[in-house]
Design a protein around this motif. Structure first.
Motif, PDB file in Angstrom:
ATOM      1  N   GLY A  19       1.240   3.023 -11.765  1.00 39.08           N
ATOM      2  CA  GLY A  19       2.278   3.389 -10.806  1.00 39.08           C
ATOM      3  C   GLY A  19       2.741   2.128 -10.087  1.00 39.08           C
ATOM      4  O   GLY A  19       2.412   1.008 -10.502  1.00 39.08           O
ATOM      5  N   GLY A  23      -0.129  -0.401  -9.189  1.00 40.98           N
ATOM      6  CA  GLY A  23      -0.720  -1.058 -10.354  1.00 40.98           C
ATOM      7  C   GLY A  23       0.267  -1.993 -11.030  1.00 40.98           C
ATOM      8  O   GLY A  23      -0.097  -3.104 -11.448  1.00 40.98           O
ATOM      9  N   GLY A  45       4.961   3.863 -14.309  1.00 37.61           N
ATOM     10  CA  GLY A  45       5.802   4.318 -13.188  1.00 37.61           C
ATOM     11  C   GLY A  45       5.111   5.293 -12.252  1.00 37.61           C
ATOM     12  O   GLY A  45       5.561   5.489 -11.134  1.00 37.61           O
ATOM     13  N   GLY A  46       4.023   5.941 -12.707  1.00 40.02           N
ATOM     14  CA  GLY A  46       3.317   6.885 -11.831  1.00 40.02           C
ATOM     15  C   GLY A  46       4.264   7.941 -11.290  1.00 40.02           C
ATOM     16  O   GLY A  46       5.090   8.501 -12.018  1.00 40.02           O
ATOM     17  N   LEU A  47       4.182   8.183  -9.988  1.00 42.79           N
ATOM     18  CA  LEU A  47       4.982   9.252  -9.369  1.00 42.79           C
ATOM     19  C   LEU A  47       6.478   8.956  -9.409  1.00 42.79           C
ATOM     20  O   LEU A  47       7.288   9.869  -9.315  1.00 42.79           O
ATOM     21  CB  LEU A  47       4.549   9.454  -7.914  1.00 42.79           C
ATOM     22  N   ALA A  97       7.632  12.306 -10.231  1.00 42.77           N
ATOM     23  CA  ALA A  97       7.720  13.165  -9.034  1.00 42.77           C
ATOM     24  C   ALA A  97       8.851  12.834  -8.071  1.00 42.77           C
ATOM     25  O   ALA A  97       9.260  13.703  -7.314  1.00 42.77           O
ATOM     26  CB  ALA A  97       6.395  13.105  -8.271  1.00 42.77           C
ATOM     27  N   ILE A  98       9.317  11.596  -8.054  1.00 37.87           N
ATOM     28  CA  ILE A  98      10.367  11.277  -7.076  1.00 37.87           C
ATOM     29  C   ILE A  98      11.639  12.005  -7.489  1.00 37.87           C
ATOM     30  O   ILE A  98      12.012  12.015  -8.667  1.00 37.87           O
ATOM     31  CB  ILE A  98      10.565   9.755  -6.955  1.00 37.87           C
ATOM     32  N   THR A 130      -4.291   6.594 -21.894  1.00 36.41           N
ATOM     33  CA  THR A 130      -5.735   6.307 -21.872  1.00 36.41           C
ATOM     34  C   THR A 130      -6.285   6.613 -20.489  1.00 36.41           C
ATOM     35  O   THR A 130      -5.925   5.944 -19.517  1.00 36.41           O
ATOM     36  CB  THR A 130      -5.987   4.805 -22.182  1.00 36.41           C
ATOM     37  N   THR A 131      -7.126   7.628 -20.412  1.00 36.83           N
ATOM     38  CA  THR A 131      -7.744   7.955 -19.120  1.00 36.83           C
ATOM     39  C   THR A 131      -9.053   7.193 -18.989  1.00 36.83           C
ATOM     40  O   THR A 131      -9.887   7.223 -19.900  1.00 36.83           O
ATOM     41  CB  THR A 131      -8.001   9.471 -19.031  1.00 36.83           C
ATOM     42  N   MET A 179      -2.989   9.510  -5.926  1.00 41.50           N
ATOM     43  CA  MET A 179      -3.645  10.762  -5.551  1.00 41.50           C
ATOM     44  C   MET A 179      -3.557  11.729  -6.729  1.00 41.50           C
ATOM     45  O   MET A 179      -2.826  11.492  -7.684  1.00 41.50           O
ATOM     46  CB  MET A 179      -2.955  11.372  -4.326  1.00 41.50           C
ATOM     47  N   LEU A 231       4.586  19.272  -7.564  1.00 40.34           N
ATOM     48  CA  LEU A 231       4.678  18.171  -8.536  1.00 40.34           C
ATOM     49  C   LEU A 231       5.129  18.646  -9.921  1.00 40.34           C
ATOM     50  O   LEU A 231       6.062  18.072 -10.498  1.00 40.34           O
ATOM     51  CB  LEU A 231       3.351  17.400  -8.615  1.00 40.34           C
ATOM     52  N   THR A 256       2.155   5.992   1.487  1.00 39.67           N
ATOM     53  CA  THR A 256       3.046   7.144   1.299  1.00 39.67           C
ATOM     54  C   THR A 256       4.400   6.776   0.710  1.00 39.67           C
ATOM     55  O   THR A 256       5.231   7.656   0.509  1.00 39.67           O
ATOM     56  CB  THR A 256       3.312   7.860   2.640  1.00 39.67           C
ATOM     57  N   THR A 257       4.654   5.493   0.468  1.00 35.45           N
ATOM     58  CA  THR A 257       5.948   5.126  -0.119  1.00 35.45           C
ATOM     59  C   THR A 257       5.729   4.111  -1.238  1.00 35.45           C
ATOM     60  O   THR A 257       4.696   3.436  -1.305  1.00 35.45           O
ATOM     61  CB  THR A 257       6.888   4.462   0.919  1.00 35.45           C
ATOM     62  N   VAL A 302       7.366   1.294  -1.607  1.00 40.16           N
ATOM     63  CA  VAL A 302       7.353  -0.092  -1.121  1.00 40.16           C
ATOM     64  C   VAL A 302       6.016  -0.423  -0.446  1.00 40.16           C
ATOM     65  O   VAL A 302       5.555  -1.570  -0.491  1.00 40.16           O
ATOM     66  CB  VAL A 302       8.569  -0.368  -0.197  1.00 40.16           C
ATOM     67  N   ALA A 349       3.172   0.835  -1.530  1.00 41.12           N
ATOM     68  CA  ALA A 349       2.294   0.612  -2.695  1.00 41.12           C
ATOM     69  C   ALA A 349       2.522  -0.790  -3.257  1.00 41.12           C
ATOM     70  O   ALA A 349       1.577  -1.473  -3.669  1.00 41.12           O
ATOM     71  CB  ALA A 349       2.554   1.675  -3.761  1.00 41.12           C
TER      72      ALA A 349
HETATM   73  C1  LIG Z   1       7.281  14.508  -4.615  1.00 37.11           C
HETATM   74  C2  LIG Z   1       7.190  13.092  -4.140  1.00 37.11           C
HETATM   75  C3  LIG Z   1       8.350  12.423  -3.780  1.00 37.11           C
HETATM   76  C4  LIG Z   1       8.278  11.106  -3.335  1.00 37.11           C
HETATM   77  N1  LIG Z   1       9.435  10.481  -2.991  1.00 37.11           N
HETATM   78  C5  LIG Z   1       9.392   9.191  -2.580  1.00 37.11           C
HETATM   79  C6  LIG Z   1      10.595   8.500  -2.248  1.00 37.11           C
HETATM   80  O1  LIG Z   1      11.692   9.053  -2.314  1.00 37.11           O
HETATM   81  N2  LIG Z   1      10.490   7.203  -1.852  1.00 37.11           N
HETATM   82  C7  LIG Z   1       9.286   6.553  -1.786  1.00 37.11           C
HETATM   83  O2  LIG Z   1       9.261   5.361  -1.450  1.00 37.11           O
HETATM   84  N3  LIG Z   1       8.138   7.191  -2.097  1.00 37.11           N
HETATM   85  C8  LIG Z   1       8.160   8.489  -2.493  1.00 37.11           C
HETATM   86  N4  LIG Z   1       6.997   9.135  -2.813  1.00 37.11           N
HETATM   87  C9  LIG Z   1       5.712   8.402  -2.701  1.00 37.11           C
HETATM   88  C10 LIG Z   1       5.513   7.429  -3.880  1.00 37.11           C
HETATM   89  O3  LIG Z   1       5.837   8.062  -5.094  1.00 37.11           O
HETATM   90  C11 LIG Z   1       4.074   6.936  -3.885  1.00 37.11           C
HETATM   91  O4  LIG Z   1       3.774   6.396  -2.609  1.00 37.11           O
HETATM   92  C12 LIG Z   1       3.837   5.860  -4.951  1.00 37.11           C
HETATM   93  O5  LIG Z   1       4.192   6.324  -6.231  1.00 37.11           O
HETATM   94  C13 LIG Z   1       2.366   5.448  -4.933  1.00 37.11           C
HETATM   95  O6  LIG Z   1       2.120   4.552  -5.973  1.00 37.11           O
HETATM   96  P1  LIG Z   1       0.645   4.393  -6.591  1.00 37.11           P
HETATM   97  O7  LIG Z   1       0.792   3.362  -7.649  1.00 37.11           O
HETATM   98  O8  LIG Z   1      -0.336   4.184  -5.522  1.00 37.11           O
HETATM   99  O9  LIG Z   1       0.285   5.814  -7.211  1.00 37.11           O
HETATM  100  P2  LIG Z   1       0.970   6.717  -8.368  1.00 37.11           P
HETATM  101  O10 LIG Z   1       2.444   6.534  -8.384  1.00 37.11           O
HETATM  102  O11 LIG Z   1       0.442   8.079  -8.128  1.00 37.11           O
HETATM  103  O12 LIG Z   1       0.358   6.129  -9.702  1.00 37.11           O
HETATM  104  C14 LIG Z   1      -1.015   6.258 -10.011  1.00 37.11           C
HETATM  105  C15 LIG Z   1      -1.183   6.189 -11.518  1.00 37.11           C
HETATM  106  O13 LIG Z   1      -2.587   6.138 -11.821  1.00 37.11           O
HETATM  107  C16 LIG Z   1      -2.825   6.858 -13.017  1.00 37.11           C
HETATM  108  N5  LIG Z   1      -4.245   7.244 -13.062  1.00 37.11           N
HETATM  109  C17 LIG Z   1      -4.938   7.950 -12.137  1.00 37.11           C
HETATM  110  N6  LIG Z   1      -6.229   8.083 -12.521  1.00 37.11           N
HETATM  111  C18 LIG Z   1      -6.353   7.442 -13.710  1.00 37.11           C
HETATM  112  C19 LIG Z   1      -7.436   7.241 -14.618  1.00 37.11           C
HETATM  113  N7  LIG Z   1      -8.679   7.692 -14.368  1.00 37.11           N
HETATM  114  N8  LIG Z   1      -7.198   6.557 -15.765  1.00 37.11           N
HETATM  115  C20 LIG Z   1      -5.954   6.073 -16.039  1.00 37.11           C
HETATM  116  N9  LIG Z   1      -4.893   6.245 -15.211  1.00 37.11           N
HETATM  117  C21 LIG Z   1      -5.095   6.917 -14.063  1.00 37.11           C
HETATM  118  C22 LIG Z   1      -1.875   8.049 -12.894  1.00 37.11           C
HETATM  119  O14 LIG Z   1      -1.599   8.619 -14.162  1.00 37.11           O
HETATM  120  C23 LIG Z   1      -0.639   7.413 -12.247  1.00 37.11           C
HETATM  121  O15 LIG Z   1       0.313   7.008 -13.222  1.00 37.11           O
HETATM  122  C24 LIG Z   1       7.028  10.448  -3.256  1.00 37.11           C
HETATM  123  C25 LIG Z   1       5.857  11.129  -3.615  1.00 37.11           C
HETATM  124  C26 LIG Z   1       5.934  12.436  -4.044  1.00 37.11           C
HETATM  125  C27 LIG Z   1       4.672  13.155  -4.414  1.00 37.11           C
END
Ligand SMILES: Cc1cc2nc3c(=O)[nH]c(=O)nc-3n(C[C@H](O)[C@H](O)[C@H](O)COP(=O)(O)OP(=O)(O)OC[C@H]3O[C@@H](n4cnc5c(N)ncnc54)[C@H](O)[C@@H]3O)c2cc1C
Ligand code: SF4
Length: 432
Positions: A134, A137, A161-163, A167-168, A196-197, A219, A239, A410-411, A413, A415
């Protein structure tokens, strides 16, 4: 499918908008918009480059601080960050449209096929695994590769790209420019292991092979209200609901949609339901507007789009014969402050009433990845979130660093910021 909330602007409009910027600040007093940006993008410099007809240079300035600059241009809550801090607000003018200028510069570079990848450095002999592709990462992987590390980026999903990808809300960003942002990682030599998990076995392999591991796992699934009747057809989690829309598999929601929750996801889901053609979309929130965590701008835009709000209202049970047809709700009142500092919502005796609905969408937050975090030896977890040194991203296990929503971000930027902090933390640790 869904019109973009902030569509691109023309060359001419970009010039005119860039000329509104006062190019505030200097080396000793950074402009307020820079201070308000978690990724510390040099806003006046990139806007200055646009104003002299150098959008590619502008993109380079953005990417040097934020490898997800194209994504952030679309999804950042700019009203709360850089644009909220713009000095023009204090002169009763509207702020500079920083988000759309950022998008203009990034679109220009990427549409020209210019990925603006920094030179690939010599390998420094050290390996880092990044778990989770995401925003946190991807940023961590980019910064580490730029410093000469051999980086492997691993994700359960088939794409990065994660969320952002799943999800966005699609009216903010469907997918573009995630592919270009990912291609920049390829070009820098990052190795990808998608689909790959990481489980206990793979974790042991990574521990043996790597000098550091960056946890950027975000999360987990949606939390649920636990209301009876939650398994009826038409009771959906936020989601999967948004992911379906993003993959063009549009759910049928009927005329009356109730959204449970008061955060930004609840606003997205409600506004998305309006776009799916629902005639009455009602957000049920157990506290009042003053306590609602969603950004003010999200609430105001939801109201403009016709979303209604039922304050101090909580669902007790979903009713229906196969498919949900009504929610039994309770009126609430506010009591003493709870541990989060917000006043507790308490049911009012005898206040139950029925709200007729065709669809219910629960948007009450995400659950932590407790099962995965439990297999990592010696990392401290508090309330499901990984505890780190905020200056370095270091966890209580010296091999592991962490970033992103898994720490409580929570956003996107935010992250990105945490991904940068953790990459620098790993580099400092391995350079000792
Ligand atoms: C519905 C929704 C709308 C949102 N809208 C906005 C917005 O408009 N603007 C904004 O700035 N933010 C928004 N956010 C918040 C934003 O998406 C997150 O803050 C951001 O994506 C966090 O990034 P991350 O890399 O920490 O996690 P994530 O984006 O969740 O990425 C984590 C990744 O880790 C992977 N993963 C987890 N466990 C494992 C494992 N054991 N092995 C391999 N892979 C694994 C997952 O598959 C995932 O791809 C929104 C969130 C939600 C839920
Ligand atoms: S605060 Fe506003 S006017 Fe000043 S540099 Fe930033 S965008 Fe330009």
């Amino acid at each position: 499918m869904t019109a973009e909330l902030k569509p691109p602007i023309s060359h001419q409009d970009a010039f005119l908008e860039a000329y509104r910027c006062l190019l505030c600040g200097g080396p000793l007093t950074p402009a307020p918009c820079i201070l308000a940006c978690p990724a510390e993008v040099d806003v006046p410099s990139f806007i200055g480059a646009i104003s002299v007809g150098e959008p590619t240079e502008a993109a380079e300035i953005i990417l040097s601080a934020n490898p997800l600059g194209g994504t952030c241009a679309r999804v950042c809550p700019t009203e709360e960050l850089c644009e909220g801090a713009c000095v023009l607000n204090s002169t009763r003018q509207r702020p500079v449209d920083i988000g759309r200028l950022e998008r203009y510069a990034m679109d220009h570079a990427f549409n020209e096929g210019d990925l603006l990848v920094p030179p690939k450095p010599a390998h420094n002999g050290k390996k880092v695994a990044v778990i989770g592709a995401g925003p946190a990462g991807m940023t961590g992987a980019f910064e580490l590769a730029r410093l000469g590390y051999k980086v492997t980026l691993i994700d359960s999903r088939p794409a990065t790209g994660g969320l952002v990808r799943s999800a966005i809300a699609p009216y903010r960003q469907l997918r573009d420019p995630l592919d270009q942002e990912t291609a920049r990682l390829w070009e820098l030599g990052v190795e990808f292991r998608l689909d790959t998990t990481v489980d206990g076995e793979l974790l042991k392999e990574l521990e043996a092979a790597c000098d550091a591991i960056l946890l950027a796992v975000g999360m987990g699934k949606d939390a649920t209200t636990g209301c009876k009747g939650g398994n009826l057809d038409g009771v959906l989690a936020s989601l999967p609901f948004i992911e379906k829309i993003k993959s063009a598999d549009l759910p049928s929601v009927g005329d009356r949609v109730a959204v449970i929750g008061g955060g930004n996801t609840a606003m997205d889901v409600a506004r998305q339901s309006v776009r799916l053609g629902a005639k009455e979309v009602t957000v049920l929130y157990r506290r009042s507007l003053d306590e609602m965590p969603a950004y003010a701008v999200e609430y105001e835009e939801a109201i403009e789009e016709g979303v209604r709000f039922a304050w101090l209202t909580s669902p007790l049970q979903y009713h229906g014969n196969g498919r949900v047809s009504a929610i039994q709700c309770s009126r609430m009142e506010l009591g003493e402050e709870d541990s989060s500092g917000r006043r507790k919502a308490l049911p009012v005796d005898g206040s139950d009433f029925l709200l007729e609905v065709d669809t219910v969408i629960e948007a009450v937050g995400q659950t932590p990845r407790a099962d995965f975090l439990a297999i990592i030896p010696g990392i401290e977890i508090q309330s499901g979130l990984i505890v780190v040194d905020p200056e370095t991203g270091a966890t209580s296990n010296p091999l592991y660093f962490a970033a992103g929503d898994a720490l409580g971000g929570t956003t996107v930027v935010e992250a990105v910021r945490m991904g940068k902090v953790a990459a620098l933390g790993i580099n400092a640790n391995l350079s000792e």
